[in-house]
Write a protein that holds these residues in place. Structure first.
Motif, PDB file in Angstrom:
ATOM      1  N   ASN A 108     -19.244 -34.252 -82.054  1.00  0.00           N
ATOM      2  CA  ASN A 108     -17.856 -34.700 -81.980  1.00  0.00           C
ATOM      3  C   ASN A 108     -17.606 -35.702 -80.855  1.00  0.00           C
ATOM      4  N   LEU A 109     -18.253 -35.492 -79.702  1.00  0.00           N
ATOM      5  CA  LEU A 109     -17.930 -36.342 -78.546  1.00  0.00           C
ATOM      6  C   LEU A 109     -18.818 -37.574 -78.447  1.00  0.00           C
ATOM      7  N   LEU A 110     -20.131 -37.383 -78.630  1.00  0.00           N
ATOM      8  CA  LEU A 110     -21.049 -38.533 -78.544  1.00  0.00           C
ATOM      9  C   LEU A 110     -21.089 -39.274 -79.880  1.00  0.00           C
ATOM     10  N   GLY A 111     -20.845 -38.534 -80.981  1.00  0.00           N
ATOM     11  CA  GLY A 111     -20.802 -39.161 -82.295  1.00  0.00           C
ATOM     12  C   GLY A 111     -19.412 -39.704 -82.590  1.00  0.00           C
ATOM     13  N   ILE A 126     -33.442 -41.687 -74.727  1.00  0.00           N
ATOM     14  CA  ILE A 126     -33.259 -42.849 -75.617  1.00  0.00           C
ATOM     15  C   ILE A 126     -31.763 -43.081 -75.873  1.00  0.00           C
ATOM     16  N   THR A 127     -31.058 -41.994 -76.243  1.00  0.00           N
ATOM     17  CA  THR A 127     -29.617 -42.122 -76.524  1.00  0.00           C
ATOM     18  C   THR A 127     -28.871 -42.521 -75.259  1.00  0.00           C
ATOM     19  N   GLY A 128     -29.275 -41.929 -74.134  1.00  0.00           N
ATOM     20  CA  GLY A 128     -28.614 -42.233 -72.852  1.00  0.00           C
ATOM     21  C   GLY A 128     -28.785 -43.700 -72.467  1.00  0.00           C
ATOM     22  N   ILE A 129     -29.996 -44.245 -72.669  1.00  0.00           N
ATOM     23  CA  ILE A 129     -30.214 -45.670 -72.360  1.00  0.00           C
ATOM     24  C   ILE A 129     -29.300 -46.523 -73.254  1.00  0.00           C
TER      25      ILE A 129
END
Ligand code: HEM
Ligand code: HEM
Length: 121
Positions: A40-43, A104-107
């Protein structure tokens, strides 16, 4: 281009996140709450907000950093959510996979932030 794609993906994440939330509520099993939170938050929330920011600042949406962000966020988050689910279901071996996919997602997310910081002064 990324504006539309980000919004479309955000909507799909909201459907998935809300369905998982409903499943957790109905079953009274909140084990997958971290998966639900990040779907919900990152997506949904982050991607929809990013799409609207590119709508407001279109020139920021056509840079190399926008491209890097788009692909790392798009390709990193789905397997991250799957690996986190596997981990939460009691498979500690998935931990390193979650770690790598988080990086990977954080970068990707940081690329978005640098892009915005460069364009909005
Ligand atoms: C119909 C929609 C939704 C349902 C039924 C639902 C249900 C739930 C449930 C059952 C929990 C676990 C509560 C607990 O363990 O204390 C939870 C936690 C949470 N939900 Fe939802 N939720 C929904 C929508 C959303 C949305 C749209 C967002 C964010 C935009 C969101 C963000 C969160 C967060 C951040 C947590 C806390 C997770 C954690 O502490 O690890 N939820 N939700
Ligand atoms: C790649 C990016 C991200 C990574 C690697 C990450 C990682 C984590 C981790 C390891 C936790 C602790 C989970 C636990 O204690 O079970 C957490 C919790 C949480 N994260 Fe993230 N996160 C990221 C992005 C975000 C974003 C962008 C948001 C909000 C827009 C967010 C909101 C939350 C919330 C609400 C919690 C639950 C806090 C709680 O209930 O104590 N995260 N995250």
């Amino acid at each position: 281009m990324y504006t539309k794609r980000l919004l479309q993906m955000a909507a799909l994440y909201l459907i998935t996140g809300v369905l998982l939330g409903l499943g957790m509520g109905i079953s009274e099993n909140h084990l997958l709450a971290p998966v639900h939170a990040h779907l919900n938050l990152l997506g949904w929330a982050s991607m929809a907000l990013m799409a609207l920011i590119y709508r407001a600042f279109p020139e920021a949406g056509s840079t190399m950093l926008a491209k890097v962000h788009f692909w790392l966020h798009s390709l990193g988050l789905p397997p991250l959510m799957i690996a986190l689910t596997v981990l939460m279901l009691g498979n500690p071996a998935a931990g390193p996979v979650v770690g790598i996919l988080s990086i990977i997602t954080g970068i990707g997310v940081i690329s978005f932030c640098v892009n915005i910081l460069r364009f909005i002064r």
